[in-house]
Design a protein around this motif. Structure first.
Motif, PDB file in Angstrom:
ATOM      1  N   ALA A 275     -11.218  -4.335  16.738  1.00 57.59           N
ATOM      2  CA  ALA A 275     -10.497  -3.927  15.529  1.00 57.59           C
ATOM      3  C   ALA A 275      -9.247  -4.771  15.352  1.00 57.59           C
ATOM      4  CB  ALA A 275     -10.138  -2.441  15.606  1.00 57.59           C
ATOM      5  N   GLY A 276      -8.613  -5.092  16.482  1.00 59.01           N
ATOM      6  CA  GLY A 276      -7.368  -5.845  16.410  1.00 59.01           C
ATOM      7  C   GLY A 276      -7.569  -7.329  16.140  1.00 59.01           C
TER       8      GLY A 276
ATOM      9  N   ALA B  74      -8.028 -10.425   5.472  1.00 56.15           N
ATOM     10  CA  ALA B  74      -7.233  -9.670   6.430  1.00 56.15           C
ATOM     11  C   ALA B  74      -6.019  -9.074   5.741  1.00 56.15           C
ATOM     12  CB  ALA B  74      -6.791 -10.580   7.568  1.00 56.15           C
TER      13      ALA B  74
ATOM     14  N   ALA C 215       1.233  -5.264  12.715  1.00 57.01           N
ATOM     15  CA  ALA C 215      -0.081  -4.669  12.918  1.00 57.01           C
ATOM     16  C   ALA C 215      -1.132  -5.743  13.140  1.00 57.01           C
ATOM     17  CB  ALA C 215      -0.452  -3.817  11.715  1.00 57.01           C
ATOM     18  N   LYS C 216      -2.064  -5.429  14.061  1.00 53.02           N
ATOM     19  CA  LYS C 216      -3.234  -6.270  14.249  1.00 53.02           C
ATOM     20  C   LYS C 216      -4.386  -5.641  13.483  1.00 53.02           C
ATOM     21  CE  LYS C 216      -3.231  -6.890  18.977  1.00 53.02           C
ATOM     22  NZ  LYS C 216      -3.816  -7.438  20.202  1.00 53.02           N
ATOM     23  N   PRO C 217      -5.289  -6.330  12.825  1.00 60.29           N
ATOM     24  CA  PRO C 217      -5.297  -7.793  12.809  1.00 60.29           C
ATOM     25  C   PRO C 217      -4.202  -8.346  11.891  1.00 60.29           C
ATOM     26  CG  PRO C 217      -7.025  -6.917  11.394  1.00 60.29           C
ATOM     27  CD  PRO C 217      -6.386  -5.739  12.065  1.00 60.29           C
ATOM     28  N   PHE C 218      -3.554  -9.416  12.350  1.00 62.69           N
ATOM     29  CA  PHE C 218      -2.537 -10.052  11.503  1.00 62.69           C
ATOM     30  C   PHE C 218      -3.201 -11.185  10.724  1.00 62.69           C
ATOM     31  CE2 PHE C 218      -2.352 -11.837  15.792  1.00 62.69           C
ATOM     32  CZ  PHE C 218      -2.631 -13.171  15.542  1.00 62.69           C
ATOM     33  N   ASP C 219      -2.530 -11.632   9.696  1.00 66.83           N
ATOM     34  CA  ASP C 219      -3.039 -12.726   8.886  1.00 66.83           C
ATOM     35  C   ASP C 219      -2.425 -14.023   9.413  1.00 66.83           C
ATOM     36  OD1 ASP C 219      -3.625 -14.612   7.018  1.00 66.83           O
ATOM     37  OD2 ASP C 219      -3.104 -13.365   5.280  1.00 66.83           O
ATOM     38  N   PRO C 220      -3.232 -14.925   9.966  1.00 63.63           N
ATOM     39  CA  PRO C 220      -2.660 -16.140  10.567  1.00 63.63           C
ATOM     40  C   PRO C 220      -1.933 -17.025   9.543  1.00 63.63           C
ATOM     41  CG  PRO C 220      -5.078 -16.231  10.588  1.00 63.63           C
ATOM     42  CD  PRO C 220      -4.690 -14.855  10.147  1.00 63.63           C
ATOM     43  N   MET C 221      -2.260 -16.828   8.262  1.00 65.00           N
ATOM     44  CA  MET C 221      -1.570 -17.631   7.244  1.00 65.00           C
ATOM     45  C   MET C 221      -0.117 -17.197   7.066  1.00 65.00           C
ATOM     46  SD  MET C 221      -3.516 -19.909   6.082  1.00 65.00           S
ATOM     47  CE  MET C 221      -5.174 -20.389   5.659  1.00 65.00           C
ATOM     48  N   THR C 222       0.180 -15.946   7.391  1.00 64.95           N
ATOM     49  CA  THR C 222       1.520 -15.437   7.062  1.00 64.95           C
ATOM     50  C   THR C 222       2.247 -14.849   8.270  1.00 64.95           C
ATOM     51  OG1 THR C 222       0.561 -13.297   6.484  1.00 64.95           O
ATOM     52  CG2 THR C 222       0.825 -14.870   4.699  1.00 64.95           C
TER      53      THR C 222
ATOM     54  N   VAL D 137      -5.052 -17.848  18.575  1.00 65.50           N
ATOM     55  CA  VAL D 137      -4.900 -17.849  17.112  1.00 65.50           C
ATOM     56  C   VAL D 137      -3.424 -17.740  16.743  1.00 65.50           C
ATOM     57  CG1 VAL D 137      -5.357 -16.623  14.960  1.00 65.50           C
ATOM     58  CG2 VAL D 137      -7.165 -16.853  16.637  1.00 65.50           C
TER      59      VAL D 137
ATOM     60  N   SER E 247       5.988  -4.080   9.887  1.00 64.15           N
ATOM     61  CA  SER E 247       5.297  -4.951   8.956  1.00 64.15           C
ATOM     62  C   SER E 247       3.818  -4.925   9.247  1.00 64.15           C
ATOM     63  CB  SER E 247       5.811  -6.387   9.113  1.00 64.15           C
ATOM     64  OG  SER E 247       4.839  -7.299   8.660  1.00 64.15           O
ATOM     65  N   SER E 248       3.022  -5.015   8.235  1.00 61.02           N
ATOM     66  CA  SER E 248       1.589  -5.189   8.459  1.00 61.02           C
ATOM     67  C   SER E 248       1.125  -6.270   7.530  1.00 61.02           C
ATOM     68  CB  SER E 248       0.846  -3.890   8.164  1.00 61.02           C
ATOM     69  OG  SER E 248       0.548  -3.819   6.800  1.00 61.02           O
ATOM     70  N   ALA E 249      -0.001  -6.873   7.908  1.00 60.81           N
ATOM     71  CA  ALA E 249      -0.531  -7.945   7.083  1.00 60.81           C
ATOM     72  C   ALA E 249      -0.929  -7.415   5.710  1.00 60.81           C
ATOM     73  CB  ALA E 249      -1.734  -8.574   7.759  1.00 60.81           C
TER      74      ALA E 249
ATOM     75  N   ASP F  50       5.974 -13.011   8.557  1.00 60.89           N
ATOM     76  CA  ASP F  50       6.222 -11.629   8.984  1.00 60.89           C
ATOM     77  C   ASP F  50       7.295 -11.595  10.072  1.00 60.89           C
ATOM     78  OD1 ASP F  50       4.282 -10.659   7.236  1.00 60.89           O
ATOM     79  OD2 ASP F  50       2.676 -10.887   8.708  1.00 60.89           O
TER      80      ASP F  50
ATOM     81  N   ARG G   3       5.837 -14.640  -1.775  1.00 51.33           N
ATOM     82  CA  ARG G   3       5.658 -15.721  -0.811  1.00 51.33           C
ATOM     83  C   ARG G   3       5.141 -16.968  -1.496  1.00 51.33           C
ATOM     84  NH1 ARG G   3       2.561 -11.853   3.362  1.00 51.33           N
ATOM     85  NH2 ARG G   3       4.321 -11.332   4.675  1.00 51.33           N
TER      86      ARG G   3
ATOM     87  N   LEU H 120     -11.702 -21.751  16.897  1.00 53.42           N
ATOM     88  CA  LEU H 120     -11.356 -20.686  17.852  1.00 53.42           C
ATOM     89  C   LEU H 120     -12.407 -19.582  17.829  1.00 53.42           C
ATOM     90  CD1 LEU H 120      -7.499 -20.443  17.375  1.00 53.42           C
ATOM     91  CD2 LEU H 120      -8.737 -21.238  19.393  1.00 53.42           C
TER      92      LEU H 120
ATOM     93  N   GLY I 196     -10.232  -8.965  11.997  1.00 57.65           N
ATOM     94  CA  GLY I 196      -9.562  -9.199  10.720  1.00 57.65           C
ATOM     95  C   GLY I 196      -8.809 -10.516  10.705  1.00 57.65           C
ATOM     96  N   THR I 197      -8.234 -10.869  11.837  1.00 54.92           N
ATOM     97  CA  THR I 197      -7.501 -12.124  11.937  1.00 54.92           C
ATOM     98  C   THR I 197      -8.427 -13.316  11.683  1.00 54.92           C
ATOM     99  OG1 THR I 197      -5.815 -11.246  13.385  1.00 54.92           O
ATOM    100  CG2 THR I 197      -6.236 -13.597  13.544  1.00 54.92           C
TER     101      THR I 197
END
Lengths: 686, 126
Positions: A76-77, A132, B106-113, B18, A6-8, B117, A15, A33, A80-81
């Motif tokens: 990079a990781g 993101a 995968a990072k970056p993940f979306d904290p909303m979802t 986060v 899965s990826s964002a 996931d 949803r 944060l 985006g978050t």
């Protein structure tokens, strides 16, 4: 065992959006944060900056580079978050550049600076988290539909160089492709296939997923073809013979989704308040705006800025907007640029006059922000698609500078990776200003076009040929060391000289050019350094009799007793041609007509030469005699003799070679062939 | 049904916090954290979480090494593990998913979802 990945980036199955209040709490928490950990991220950027700086200076250590790659990976990781999808993109690019051994220091330093800017502005600019979701977790992929394996291989290299993954399918396999727009950023469809198979593939693709931007690739870009492709819903049309890089660049533009981002609008209005307002509205929409208050300076600004769209106010003192529009349309360089008229008078007569003058659209004053933005965007998009098709300079038909810089950087990266040389020639039209002043700009433009056409016709598919500036062109030659590049450019100069002699009617001035050549990575490890080296060489060429000079031979010994080539030839017509060709290539040369004198000077070392072009029938002492003296004096170890013989003189040739000549060329000789032999002889000595 | 319990393992403080914030606030789950592979192995045996979110690239024990330790432990062998990775290449992601894990995020993940996931991978009802 295979497990779900899965990826964002992938939209999940329907949803429910989180309740608004809870969403806000998450945003607040995220921002807290972010502030808490900001220092760590800035430290990571500082480590990237240090390595980028060292890379520019060529002093990167592997340990520091790998640590920086780790930092880039972490950024990079995480960025985006925190809603900085662009930050993740930049950090990934930096990570790739670092992994690649910092070969492209310029790009590394640009990306690092951009990342620093982004972080200092913080996430308040970004729409937190939502962005993101748009981030692709893997390298963006391009779908190529073609049965042509060579095309696929060509595009694959260019795609990887630009950070894409290319997936090739034959038309027949199209049915098995899964969900398109989530898998691919863009598609290229090769429509040159038997029957209508190519167009059918395009139709199928667009029918399956209209949101996937698709470009058609075809050999013959006739109007009818363009129309058919456009009707099917393709976003653009690319000529098949464009370089792979230009094709991928065009696809990248389309894939990026926002064609208007970074486009330039020239706003011409004498009313300061109105101009500021229009500028503000357009800047607010992400466009670059250049404001012009005086109609008289429009031409200069057009030249400098090369805008994507021009906005003209109708009512200005001296010249009105409609007149300016008419003149723009009359100029070959600008007649395809979108022109919008700003007018307070939306009466039928004014509008008719605007369209009659060639305007593309009009905007009523006082301006309404969303309307102005929408209209300008629509025209920017059209203008950019036209450019993306070829990325060409409108006057010469060569690649534009912006595109070429990208193409050259990518070629340099490829050259670095494959251990290939890459030569860059900066070409300057001799006396273009004088031509413009004396014969008018049309003559200057025509001269520039003739040079462009000649270069374009003579170079290879993988070369990059660009209009670099007013009177400058640039040629990037992949896989070509600078010695060969000098030879190729010199041949162009000679070809042009002949063509100008043959074909130019008396009223048009003959044109010539000079060039400076630099080789990557020897003369410059990044584009900027390479350009500087080529520019220095160009300056040297202008200052000397030479027409093309390479950066590695700038310090020419000004010693008449020590030269590159000595021409020993009693026929003035022949030695004129030879000396001229040698001058053109920047070789120091000396001519002698008498065999005895030549033998004496060269054998005693009073005249030193690395190559001797030696005629056989000479007064004083014949060529064999000269050769014998040189051999007996032990001069043939550090001097290559090329004997000029007559056709069918086989016995002559054998005798010359037995006496120690390195090479022979039969008269009447071709200048380029002889010069290649000279270059080869010089190379074997170095 | 009792609250879902998640162990988040990452050497980066911001990511850990986060993810914890997101799963607690958006998902309503109970989230604990570990800053290294060793800490993860120690905590997992005692806490017995419902799932472990495991970073791949960490100093000391890497994600895959930590996974191997978990699978060797009597109390941790059955705990589902999901990798968190910032690897950009799909081929690398594929390789990771071949290991004995429930999935890869995968990072970056979306904290909303993020919680969705995780639920989707484990087949949990939201």
């Amino acid at each position: 065992m295979s497990t779900p990945v899965s990826s964002a980036g992938e939209p999940g199955p329907a949803r429910e959006p989180p309740p608004r209040a809870r969403g806000d709490r998450v945003l607040d928490a995220l921002s807290t944060l972010w502030e808490k950990h900001r220092a760590v991220n800035l430290e990571r950027i500082a480590s990237l900056e240090a390595v980028a700086l060292a890379a520019v200076e060529g002093t990167v250590e592997d340990g520091a580079r790998l640590r920086a790659a780790g930092d880039a990976h972490k950024l990079a990781g995480s960025l985006g978050t925190f809603g900085l999808a662009e930050g993740t993109r930049l950090a990934r690019r930096i990570e790739r550049l670092l992994d690649d051994g910092c070969r492209d220091a310029l790009q590394l330093s640009e990306a690092t600076t951009a990342l620093r800017d982004l972080l200092e502005h913080g996430p308040e600019q970004a729409t937190v988290a939502a962005d993101a979701g748009e981030e692709h977790a893997t390298a963006p992929r391009i779908l190529l539909v073609t049965p042509d394996e060579r095309l696929a291989a060509r595009l694959d290299v260019a795609a990887v160089a630009r950070g894409f993954e290319l997936e090739t399918r034959e038309t027949a396999g199209l049915g098995t492709v899964g969900s398109l727009a989530t898998t691919f950023a863009a598609a290229i469809v090769d429509v040159d296939q038997p029957g209508d198979r190519g167009l059918d593939a395009l139709k199928t693709l667009i029918a399956r997923d209209a949101s996937l931007p698709a470009l058609a690739l075809a050999r013959d870009a006739s109007f009818t073809d363009r129309l058919r492709v456009a009707r099917l819903g393709a976003r653009g049309f690319l000529a098949r013979d464009l370089s792979a890089d230009v094709i991928v660049a065009a696809v990248a533009d389309v894939a990026r989704g926002d064609p208007a981002a970074g486009a330039t609008v020239l706003v011409v209005d004498d009313d300061d308040v109105a101009r500021d307002l229009v500028g503000e509205v357009l800047r607010g929409d992400g466009l670059l705006v250049v404001e012009v208050a005086e109609a008289a300076t429009v031409w200069q600004r057009l030249e400098d800025v090369r805008p994507d769209v021009v906005l003209l106010d109708v009512t200005m003192p001296e010249v009105d907007g409609i007149d300016i529009c008419r003149v723009i349309r009359g100029d070959a360089r600008w007649n395809s640029i979108p022109v919008l008229i700003l007018t307070a008078h939306t009466d039928a007569e004014t509008i008719r006059a605007a369209f009659a003058a060639g305007a593309d659209d009009y905007v009523a004053k006082p301006v309404v922000a969303p309307e102005l933005q929408a209209r300008v965007r629509a025209h920017v998009q059209r203008s950019q698609l036209v450019r993306a098709e070829a990325g060409t300079d409108s006057l010469t038909g060569l690649t534009s500078r912006r595109r070429a810089e990208q193409a050259l950087s990518d070629l340099m990266r490829l050259a670095g990776r494959h251990g290939q040389p890459l030569s860059l020639a900066l070409v300057d039209i001799d006396g273009l200003k004088r031509i413009n002043d004396r014969y008018g700009h049309a003559a200057g433009d025509a001269a520039l076009r003739r040079v462009g056409t000649l270069i374009l016709a003579s170079l290879r598919q993988e070369d990059v040929v660009a209009r670099w500036g007013g009177d400058e062109l640039a040629i990037g030659m992949f896989g070509t060391p600078s010695g060969d590049a000098v030879e190729r450019v010199a041949e162009l100069i000679e070809e042009l000289r002949e063509a100008e002699h043959r074909a130019i009617p008396s009223e048009a001035p003959a044109v010539s050019f000079s060039a400076g050549v630099a080789q990557f990575p020897d003369d410059g490890a990044d584009l900027e350094a390479l350009l500087r080296a080529a520019d220095r060489a160009l300056y040297a060429a202008k200052a000397r009799r030479a027409r093309v000079v390479t950066a590695s031979r700038l310090e020419l010994a000004d010693d008449p007793a020590d030269v590159d080539v000595v021409v020993v030839e009693d026929d003035d017509a022949v030695s004129d041609i030879l000396v001229h060709a040698l001058d053109t290539r920047g070789y120091a040369s000396r001519r002698l007509a008498d065999g005895a004198e030549a033998a004496e000077l060269l054998a005693t070392g009073r005249l030193r030469a690395r190559v001797v072009l030696l005629d056989i029938g000479l007064p004083g002492l014949d060529g064999f005699g000269v050769l014998r003296r040189l051999r007996d004096a032990g001069r043939l170890d550090d001097c290559r003799v090329i004997v000029l013989t007559f056709r069918a003189g086989e016995a002559e040739i054998v005798q010359a070679l037995e006496l120690g000549a390195a090479d022979h060329v039969a008269k009447p000789f071709s200048v380029p062939v002889l010069m290649k032999r000279v270059q080869h002889a010089l190379q074997t000595l170095r | 049904m009792s609250r879902r319990r998640v162990l988040i393992v990452d050497d980066e403080d911001d990511i850990r916090e986060v993810a914890q914030m997101s799963l607690e606030l958006v998902g309503g789950w109970e989230a604990t954290t570990a800053g290294s592979g060793d800490e993860c192995v120690a905590r997992a045996a005692g806490d017995a979480p419902d799932v472990i979110l495991l970073d791949v690239m960490m100093p000391g024990l890497s994600g895959p090494e930590t996974l191997a330790r978990l699978r060797d432990g009597r109390d941790t062998v059955g705990i589902p593990v999901i990798f968190l990775t910032a690897k950009a290449q799909s081929s690398e992601t594929r390789l990771l998913s071949e290991l004995d894990v429930a999935g890869v995020i995968a990072k970056p993940f979306d904290p909303m979802t993020l919680h969705e996931d995780v639920s989707a991978i484990l087949g949990w009802s939201p």
